[in-house]
Design a protein around this motif. Structure first.
Motif, PDB file in Angstrom:
ATOM      1  N   PHE A   2       0.826  -1.202   0.000  1.00  0.00           N
ATOM      2  CA  PHE A   2       0.000   0.000   0.000  1.00  0.00           C
ATOM      3  C   PHE A   2       0.869   1.264   0.000  1.00  0.00           C
ATOM      4  CE2 PHE A   2      -3.588  -2.633   1.721  1.00  0.00           C
ATOM      5  CZ  PHE A   2      -4.445  -2.392   0.666  1.00  0.00           C
ATOM      6  N   PHE A   3       1.955   1.239   0.759  1.00  0.00           N
ATOM      7  CA  PHE A   3       2.865   2.379   0.804  1.00  0.00           C
ATOM      8  C   PHE A   3       3.474   2.639  -0.573  1.00  0.00           C
ATOM      9  CE2 PHE A   3       7.224   3.942   1.340  1.00  0.00           C
ATOM     10  CZ  PHE A   3       6.952   5.168   1.912  1.00  0.00           C
ATOM     11  N   PHE A   4       3.952   1.592  -1.239  1.00  0.00           N
ATOM     12  CA  PHE A   4       4.561   1.756  -2.554  1.00  0.00           C
ATOM     13  C   PHE A   4       3.553   2.229  -3.588  1.00  0.00           C
ATOM     14  CE2 PHE A   4       7.918  -1.407  -1.117  1.00  0.00           C
ATOM     15  CZ  PHE A   4       8.857  -0.426  -0.906  1.00  0.00           C
ATOM     16  N   ILE A   5       2.326   1.728  -3.515  1.00  0.00           N
ATOM     17  CA  ILE A   5       1.292   2.182  -4.456  1.00  0.00           C
ATOM     18  C   ILE A   5       0.989   3.654  -4.232  1.00  0.00           C
ATOM     19  CG2 ILE A   5      -1.153   1.950  -5.057  1.00  0.00           C
ATOM     20  CD1 ILE A   5      -0.826  -1.078  -4.561  1.00  0.00           C
ATOM     21  N   GLY A   6       0.862   4.058  -2.983  1.00  0.00           N
ATOM     22  CA  GLY A   6       0.615   5.469  -2.678  1.00  0.00           C
ATOM     23  C   GLY A   6       1.773   6.352  -3.103  1.00  0.00           C
ATOM     24  N   ASN A   7       2.979   5.878  -2.887  1.00  0.00           N
ATOM     25  CA  ASN A   7       4.170   6.626  -3.282  1.00  0.00           C
ATOM     26  C   ASN A   7       4.225   6.803  -4.796  1.00  0.00           C
ATOM     27  OD1 ASN A   7       6.594   7.942  -2.981  1.00  0.00           O
ATOM     28  ND2 ASN A   7       7.797   6.067  -3.004  1.00  0.00           N
ATOM     29  N   ARG A   8       3.917   5.761  -5.520  1.00  0.00           N
ATOM     30  CA  ARG A   8       3.918   5.837  -6.986  1.00  0.00           C
ATOM     31  C   ARG A   8       2.854   6.823  -7.466  1.00  0.00           C
ATOM     32  NH1 ARG A   8       5.453   3.034 -11.668  1.00  0.00           N
ATOM     33  NH2 ARG A   8       3.857   3.115 -13.284  1.00  0.00           N
ATOM     34  N   TYR A   9       1.687   6.794  -6.856  1.00  0.00           N
ATOM     35  CA  TYR A   9       0.605   7.702  -7.231  1.00  0.00           C
ATOM     36  C   TYR A   9       1.038   9.155  -7.003  1.00  0.00           C
ATOM     37  CZ  TYR A   9      -3.956   9.956  -7.222  1.00  0.00           C
ATOM     38  OH  TYR A   9      -5.004  10.789  -7.475  1.00  0.00           O
ATOM     39  N   THR A  10       1.641   9.423  -5.864  1.00  0.00           N
ATOM     40  CA  THR A  10       2.116  10.771  -5.560  1.00  0.00           C
ATOM     41  C   THR A  10       3.200  11.197  -6.546  1.00  0.00           C
ATOM     42  OG1 THR A  10       1.654  10.384  -3.226  1.00  0.00           O
ATOM     43  CG2 THR A  10       3.095  12.227  -3.742  1.00  0.00           C
ATOM     44  N   CYS A  11       4.085  10.282  -6.864  1.00  0.00           N
ATOM     45  CA  CYS A  11       5.166  10.569  -7.809  1.00  0.00           C
ATOM     46  C   CYS A  11       4.597  10.899  -9.189  1.00  0.00           C
ATOM     47  CB  CYS A  11       6.106   9.376  -7.891  1.00  0.00           C
ATOM     48  SG  CYS A  11       7.506   9.617  -8.985  1.00  0.00           S
ATOM     49  N   MET A  12       3.608  10.149  -9.637  1.00  0.00           N
ATOM     50  CA  MET A  12       2.990  10.401 -10.940  1.00  0.00           C
ATOM     51  C   MET A  12       2.304  11.765 -10.954  1.00  0.00           C
ATOM     52  SD  MET A  12       3.786   7.902 -12.861  1.00  0.00           S
ATOM     53  CE  MET A  12       2.684   8.003 -14.233  1.00  0.00           C
ATOM     54  N   GLN A  13       1.653  12.141  -9.861  1.00  0.00           N
ATOM     55  CA  GLN A  13       1.019  13.460  -9.789  1.00  0.00           C
ATOM     56  C   GLN A  13       2.063  14.574  -9.881  1.00  0.00           C
ATOM     57  OE1 GLN A  13      -1.249  13.313  -6.137  1.00  0.00           O
ATOM     58  NE2 GLN A  13      -3.163  13.229  -7.288  1.00  0.00           N
ATOM     59  N   LYS A  14       3.175  14.395  -9.198  1.00  0.00           N
ATOM     60  CA  LYS A  14       4.229  15.404  -9.233  1.00  0.00           C
ATOM     61  C   LYS A  14       4.854  15.496 -10.622  1.00  0.00           C
ATOM     62  CE  LYS A  14       5.223  15.460  -4.353  1.00  0.00           C
ATOM     63  NZ  LYS A  14       6.193  15.271  -3.292  1.00  0.00           N
ATOM     64  N   LEU A  15       5.025  14.366 -11.305  1.00  0.00           N
ATOM     65  CA  LEU A  15       5.568  14.389 -12.660  1.00  0.00           C
ATOM     66  C   LEU A  15       4.624  15.118 -13.614  1.00  0.00           C
ATOM     67  CD1 LEU A  15       7.127  10.829 -13.025  1.00  0.00           C
ATOM     68  CD2 LEU A  15       8.317  13.017 -12.941  1.00  0.00           C
ATOM     69  N   ARG A  16       3.310  14.892 -13.466  1.00  0.00           N
ATOM     70  CA  ARG A  16       2.339  15.616 -14.294  1.00  0.00           C
ATOM     71  C   ARG A  16       2.419  17.118 -14.026  1.00  0.00           C
ATOM     72  NH1 ARG A  16      -1.841  12.186 -12.318  1.00  0.00           N
ATOM     73  NH2 ARG A  16      -1.464  10.176 -13.256  1.00  0.00           N
ATOM     74  N   GLU A  17       2.564  17.486 -12.761  1.00  0.00           N
ATOM     75  CA  GLU A  17       2.678  18.907 -12.401  1.00  0.00           C
ATOM     76  C   GLU A  17       3.949  19.510 -12.991  1.00  0.00           C
ATOM     77  OE1 GLU A  17       1.664  22.529 -10.465  1.00  0.00           O
ATOM     78  OE2 GLU A  17       0.488  20.750 -10.938  1.00  0.00           O
ATOM     79  N   ILE A  18       5.059  18.762 -12.964  1.00  0.00           N
ATOM     80  CA  ILE A  18       6.319  19.231 -13.539  1.00  0.00           C
ATOM     81  C   ILE A  18       6.166  19.442 -15.040  1.00  0.00           C
ATOM     82  CG2 ILE A  18       8.684  18.515 -14.090  1.00  0.00           C
ATOM     83  CD1 ILE A  18       8.775  17.255 -11.265  1.00  0.00           C
ATOM     84  N   ASP A  19       5.533  18.483 -15.731  1.00  0.00           N
ATOM     85  CA  ASP A  19       5.310  18.623 -17.169  1.00  0.00           C
ATOM     86  C   ASP A  19       4.455  19.850 -17.478  1.00  0.00           C
ATOM     87  OD1 ASP A  19       6.819  16.399 -17.728  1.00  0.00           O
ATOM     88  OD2 ASP A  19       5.093  15.042 -17.883  1.00  0.00           O
ATOM     89  N   ARG A  20       3.405  20.067 -16.688  1.00  0.00           N
ATOM     90  CA  ARG A  20       2.526  21.209 -16.906  1.00  0.00           C
ATOM     91  C   ARG A  20       3.296  22.523 -16.706  1.00  0.00           C
ATOM     92  NH1 ARG A  20      -0.229  24.821 -14.200  1.00  0.00           N
ATOM     93  NH2 ARG A  20       0.337  24.016 -12.162  1.00  0.00           N
ATOM     94  N   LEU A  21       4.119  22.568 -15.661  1.00  0.00           N
ATOM     95  CA  LEU A  21       4.888  23.785 -15.396  1.00  0.00           C
ATOM     96  C   LEU A  21       5.970  24.024 -16.454  1.00  0.00           C
ATOM     97  CD1 LEU A  21       5.244  23.593 -11.518  1.00  0.00           C
ATOM     98  CD2 LEU A  21       3.827  25.160 -12.832  1.00  0.00           C
ATOM     99  N   GLN A  22       6.568  22.959 -16.972  1.00  0.00           N
ATOM    100  CA  GLN A  22       7.560  23.120 -18.036  1.00  0.00           C
ATOM    101  C   GLN A  22       6.909  23.649 -19.307  1.00  0.00           C
ATOM    102  OE1 GLN A  22       9.471  19.289 -18.298  1.00  0.00           O
ATOM    103  NE2 GLN A  22      11.093  19.877 -16.874  1.00  0.00           N
TER     104      GLN A  22
END
Length: 118
Positions: free
Chosen positions: A49-69
């Motif tokens: 559950f921790f790894f799944i949550g971590n991956r989800y958070t990481c994917m959200q941050k990557l989307r935010e980085i792409d949007r900001l770039q």
């Protein structure tokens, strides 16, 4: 004969273990292996559950980085176009045209400017 019965009981037990109803009914939770390793199984489930949550958070941050770039690229392009427009408008010929269009009575100096030294 007794060995045959023991083997048959083991075979029935294996069939019973593999049945879907046995697993869904919770009978598998009474198995010795599960009972002995309950803490490890709970730990593994929590880590999953921790790894799944971590991956989800990481994917959200990557989307935010792409949007900001993308937003940064757009702002840079806009700044570059405004800078080039300003450079074009600040040329002497453009200034002379703007002065004529506005009807301002200014003329270009016919004599070059003098440098005064102290």
């Amino acid at each position: 004969m007794e060995e045959g019965k023991k083997q048959q009981k083991k075979a029935n037990k294996k069939e019973k273990r593999l049945s879907l109803l046995y697993i869904l009914g919770g009978g598998i939770l009474k198995e010795d292996f599960i009972v002995k390793h309950t803490k490890m199984i709970v730990l593994v489930v929590v880590l999953i559950f921790f790894f799944i949550g971590n991956r989800y958070t990481c994917m959200q941050k990557l989307r935010e980085i792409d949007r900001l770039q993308q937003q940064l690229r757009d702002v840079r392009f806009e700044a570059l176009s405004i800078s080039s427009e300003l450079t074009g408008n600040s040329r002497q010929s453009q200034i002379e045209l703007l002065i004529e269009e506005q009807g301002i009575e200014l003329e270009v100096a016919k004599t070059p400017p003098y440098e005064l030294y102290r």
